[in-house]
Design a protein around this motif. Structure first.
Motif, PDB file in Angstrom:
ATOM      1  N   ASN A 215       0.910  -0.827  -0.295  1.00 52.87           N
ATOM      2  CA  ASN A 215      -0.056   0.182  -0.045  1.00 52.87           C
ATOM      3  C   ASN A 215       1.006   1.558  -0.083  1.00 52.87           C
ATOM      4  N   GLY A 216       2.177   1.199  -0.328  1.00 57.56           N
ATOM      5  CA  GLY A 216       3.414   2.004  -0.184  1.00 57.56           C
ATOM      6  C   GLY A 216       3.000   2.864   0.403  1.00 57.56           C
ATOM      7  N   VAL A 217       4.549   4.067   0.939  1.00 54.72           N
ATOM      8  CA  VAL A 217       5.033   3.784   2.674  1.00 54.72           C
ATOM      9  C   VAL A 217       4.204   5.934   2.684  1.00 54.72           C
ATOM     10  N   ASP A 218       4.278   5.743   3.705  1.00 52.58           N
ATOM     11  CA  ASP A 218       3.199   7.311   4.648  1.00 52.58           C
ATOM     12  C   ASP A 218       4.910   7.657   4.617  1.00 52.58           C
ATOM     13  N   VAL A 219       5.355   6.968   5.366  1.00 51.04           N
ATOM     14  CA  VAL A 219       6.056   7.793   6.794  1.00 51.04           C
ATOM     15  C   VAL A 219       7.743   7.101   6.322  1.00 51.04           C
ATOM     16  N   TYR A 220       8.672   7.905   5.389  1.00 49.59           N
ATOM     17  CA  TYR A 220      10.085   6.927   5.952  1.00 49.59           C
ATOM     18  C   TYR A 220      10.950   7.536   6.767  1.00 49.59           C
ATOM     19  N   PHE A 221      11.495   7.636   7.535  1.00 48.59           N
ATOM     20  CA  PHE A 221      12.391   7.743   8.029  1.00 48.59           C
ATOM     21  C   PHE A 221      13.815   7.787   8.024  1.00 48.59           C
ATOM     22  N   GLU A 222      14.892   8.611   7.236  1.00 43.50           N
ATOM     23  CA  GLU A 222      15.736   7.990   6.909  1.00 43.50           C
ATOM     24  C   GLU A 222      17.306   8.527   7.398  1.00 43.50           C
ATOM     25  N   ASN A 223      18.035   7.691   7.511  1.00 46.20           N
ATOM     26  CA  ASN A 223      18.602   7.494   7.933  1.00 46.20           C
ATOM     27  C   ASN A 223      20.429   7.607   6.976  1.00 46.20           C
ATOM     28  N   VAL A 224      20.641   7.296   6.114  1.00 49.93           N
ATOM     29  CA  VAL A 224      20.837   6.454   4.912  1.00 49.93           C
ATOM     30  C   VAL A 224      21.288   7.016   3.595  1.00 49.93           C
ATOM     31  N   GLY A 225      20.332   7.459   2.707  1.00 53.58           N
ATOM     32  CA  GLY A 225      20.082   7.804   1.497  1.00 53.58           C
ATOM     33  C   GLY A 225      21.318   7.510   0.639  1.00 53.58           C
ATOM     34  N   GLY A 226      21.375   7.796  -0.271  1.00 51.33           N
ATOM     35  CA  GLY A 226      21.802   6.907  -1.203  1.00 51.33           C
ATOM     36  C   GLY A 226      21.033   5.969  -1.979  1.00 51.33           C
ATOM     37  N   PRO A 227      21.670   4.056  -2.606  1.00 54.80           N
ATOM     38  CA  PRO A 227      20.687   3.587  -2.840  1.00 54.80           C
ATOM     39  C   PRO A 227      19.542   3.309  -2.235  1.00 54.80           C
TER      40      PRO A 227
END
Length: 338
Positions: A215-227
């Motif tokens: 159902n997709g992504v509602d919240v993405y907690f970004e720690n990494v970046g890149g690929p």
């Protein structure tokens, strides 16, 4: 005290890309005596965190860089071993920011007394400290997960990511963790209770992630970046929220082959009404009492679990830190100094 030495690790040179052992220097100095109003600290635990890589560069950021020949900075748990300050007694255990050294002087400013009977003192540098507060404030203030939504977090076996996913579950959301390797993924799913864990090293990582987020992504907690970002980005739903906590894949100067993401990113921000916000945990310092109250209760009731990766000996801090930047740690990385 003069016969005992203060071991410290200083920044010898600024990295040119990847951090190397040559960027550090170990020194041994006489232990200073506390003056009026001062306390002498013996460091018990040193926290190693990705943000330290940025402090090694002489570049404009949200905090000043470490100067050449200065002690590497870092959070610590310490014991008061001498005191001329009425607010602190010999034997007190305190949270401090004394850096990579075995002993330190303090005027008492910024020291926080810890009660070893309430929780292991090392947790003041992890789940009950800056990483836990970062997860709590970034997810709940910026991410605002709702019951039934899908929350994805990178570096999910680390101190911040592991807390993010567990808090998301407590709030009724689905938690999908991204980690490196089968062992870390098993920990994320089987021990921490995430709904799914995806290995970013898998050749079909983007496809696996898509299947885990039907159902997709509602919240993405970004720690990494890149690929990892490249794989999550197409799955973001309309009105998705992206708290940007870290970009560890880029800290050593690495870049992705996709050099021009900006036009696609800006279009998606517009047509999907995305919220993307970087943050530093101290922006939400007023939430610390609520965080400590709730997180302590979650730990007591077993709703939140944590893992520590402890390295013995201050001399091993540089090697451990270099490993951290390459994802070699498993859990909150600490150096047991004393």
């Amino acid at each position: 005290m003069s016969e005992v030495r203060n071991t410290r690790i200083v920044l010898a040179s600024r990295p040119q890309g990847t951090v190397t052992a040559e960027n550090f220097r170990i020194e041994a100095l006489a232990i200073p005596r506390p003056g009026t109003g001062e306390v002498l600290l013996k460091i018990l635990f040193l926290s190693l965190d990705p943000y330290m890589r940025g402090r090694m560069d002489d570049a404009k950021s949200y905090a000043a860089p470490v100067e050449i020949d200065a002690v590497m900075e870092g959070g610590t748990v310490a014991e008061v071993i001498a005191s001329n300050n009425p607010d602190f007694a010999v034997g007190d255990t305190v949270l401090s920011h004394s850096g990579w050294q075995s002993h330190a002087l303090s005027d008492g400013g910024g020291l926080l007394k810890l009660d070893p009977a309430l929780a292991p003192v090392s947790t003041a540098l992890g789940i009950l400290g800056m990483p836990g507060l970062t997860a709590y404030t970034g997810l709940l203030t910026i991410g605002r997960p709702q019951p039934g939504e899908t929350v994805v977090v990178a570096a999910a076996s680390g101190p911040v990511g592991s807390a993010v996913g567990q808090i998301a579950r407590i709030k009724g959301a689905r938690a999908v963790g991204i980690a490196g390797g089968a062992e870390k993924c098993a920990f994320v799913k089987d021990v921490l209770g995430f709904d799914a864990a995806i290995d970013h090293r898998a050749p079909d990582f983007p496809e696996q992630l898509q299947r885990a987020c039907p159902n997709g992504v509602d919240v993405y907690f970004e720690n990494v970046g890149g690929p990892v970002w490249d794989a999550v980005f197409p799955l973001l739903n309309t009105f998705a929220r992206v708290p940007v906590c870290g970009l560890i894949s880029q800290y050593n100067g690495a870049t992705s082959s996709q050099t021009d993401r900006l036009p696609r990113l800006m279009r998606s921000i517009l047509v999907k009404s995305l919220t993307i916000r970087g943050f530093i945990y101290r922006e939400f310092a007023d939430q610390r009492p609520a965080f400590l109250r709730e997180m302590s209760e979650w730990l007591r009731t077993g709703k939140v679990r944590y893992r520590e990766d402890i390295v013995d000996g201050l001399a091993n801090a540089p090697e451990a830190f270099m490993g951290l930047l390459k994802g070699r740690n498993f859990g909150k990385l600490l150096v047991r100094v004393s």
